[in-house]
Design an enzyme around this catalytic site. Structure first.
Site, short mmCIF file in Angstrom:
data_model
loop_
_atom_site.label_atom_id
_atom_site.label_comp_id
_atom_site.label_asym_id
_atom_site.label_seq_id
_atom_site.Cartn_x
_atom_site.Cartn_y
_atom_site.Cartn_z
CG ASP A 101 -1.83 1.08 1.72
OD1 ASP A 101 -1.59 1.90 0.67
OD2 ASP A 101 -2.45 1.54 2.54
CG ASP A 275 -3.70 4.06 -1.71
OD1 ASP A 275 -2.71 3.28 -1.95
OD2 ASP A 275 -4.72 4.89 -1.28
#
Length: 386
Positions: A101, A275
């Site tokens: 992430d 992201d």
């Protein structure tokens, strides 16, 4: 001549000492591939995916999205709609499947501190013989769908590919909500944002990447996410076989701890975050409206919590311009998923960012691009995938 002799003698002595010292280990570059395996069907909640991304960045979840979470679900597999990409990581000797992430900076995992009823189907972290609990340290996370987790912090060995962080902060879950336990494919998360936003208290900890980047050939990693297929992460080097043309670089503003950069869509300039931990593209309302104005029968569907359209529609591509480079997202990537299993109505991969001061370019955007996350600068590099 006397001075020369002293210098020569000193140089000889230094070379002798140097030759007696062990050679520094060579810096490394490696590729870690994401999982490709059969995974049973599970229920995903499309409005909850949207809500979680909003709350991750401090945004408000509007009432209509909260209401939509009560009935919004689709039975599917992660590969089919690219909900999450998982990568094997050795944590304290246990191989775990983690979500990499770039929008967060924590490494948290299911642990043996959880009751067995909450760990069914998961790999579980157990501190190794070298693992030590960090007394007085803790962590806690929560998301827009009401999910949460928290627990203790350990220092332990973490290995990704061929690179090891021997004293990495590992956030071991001692309590966790049902939303996480139901996802038996995912054993935790490895954050690749900047260490400044690590949530460990009372003092934030260093990310895995920051811990090992001095061991790498170059202090960078590159991401190749794929549409309905496993991708890969290249650490320490750039794989020219994975993209076409030249990489276009742009400066990163990491003052908020994210990989944030400037971009344009149509005539609108905006700040965006790259992201890998967010599924959707979440962008300014006006940009979303302009895009869906090209799709017949598309509308902001309050019942399902976001933009929907007929699954039979042919969607146009979506272009984001970054420092002169046009990153093109194919329309098929934006046709995210049916709102329920078997429905003829689909949920869009582009959604309104609900007033956040920046946009989120998640996996729907990234899986058409080869993206270099370079800590020197810092900067991001973009090119079309090969």
């Amino acid at each position: 001549m006397v001075v020369f002799s002293k210098v020569a003698a000193a140089a000889f002595g230094l070379s002798a000492v140097a030759s007696a010292m062990p050679a520094a280990p060579p810096r490394q570059g490696f590729t870690i591939n994401q999982l490709t395996r059969a995974i049973p069907k599970r229920t995903i909640n499309l409005p909850a995916i949207y809500a979680n991304a909003l709350s991750k960045y401090g945004g408000n979840v509007p009432p209509h999205i909260q209401d939509a979470m009560a009935h919004g679900s689709a039975v599917t597999t992660p590969e089919q709609y690219d909900v999450e990409y998982l990568t094997p990581v050795a944590v304290g000797g246990t191989t775990m499947n983690l979500d990499f992430d770039t929008g967060s900076a924590d490494l948290w995992v299911f642990s043996n501190e959880l009751p067995s009823s909450q760990t069914t189907g998961h790999s579980v972290y157990k501190p190794s013989d070298n693992g030590t609990r960090m007394s007085g340290y803790s962590w806690e996370i929560s998301y827009g769908d009401g999910s949460s987790a928290g627990g203790d912090v350990y220092r332990d060995t973490v290995t990704v590919g061929g690179v090891t962080a021997p004293g990495q902060a590992v956030e071991a879950a001692s309590h966790i909500s049902e939303q996480f336990t139901r996802d038996q494919n995912n054993d935790g998360l490895l954050g690749l944002a900047f260490s400044s936003i690590n949530t460990v208290q009372p003092k934030s900890q260093t990310t895995f990447f920051d811990s090992v980047k001095s061991q790498l050939e170059s202090p960078l990693f590159a991401v190749t996410l794929k549409h309905q297929a496993p991708g890969s992460y290249d650490f320490g080097y750039i794989d020219q076989s994975k993209y076409t043309g030249e990489l276009t670089y742009t400066d990163v503003d990491n003052s908020q701890g994210f990989w944030m950069f400037s971009a344009t869509a149509g005539e609108t300039d905006f700040d965006a975050i790259a992201d890998t931990g967010t599924t959707l593209i979440m962008i300014d309302q006006s940009i979303a409206e302009d895009y869906y104005s090209q799709v017949p029968l598309a509308f902001n569907n309050f019942f399902y919590g976001g933009w929907t359209f007929p699954c039979s529609a042919e969607l146009p591509s979506f272009t984001v311009t970054i420092n002169g480079y046009d990153a093109v997202v194919p329309g098929e990537h934006i046709k995210y998923a049916p709102v329920t299993d078997g429905s003829s109505t689909c949920f869009g991969g582009i959604q309104d960012n609900q007033g956040l001061p920046f946009s989120i370019l998640g996996d729907v955007f990234l899986k058409s691009q080869y993206v270099v996350f370079d800590s020197e600068g810092p900067q991001l590099g973009f090119a079309p995938q090969a």
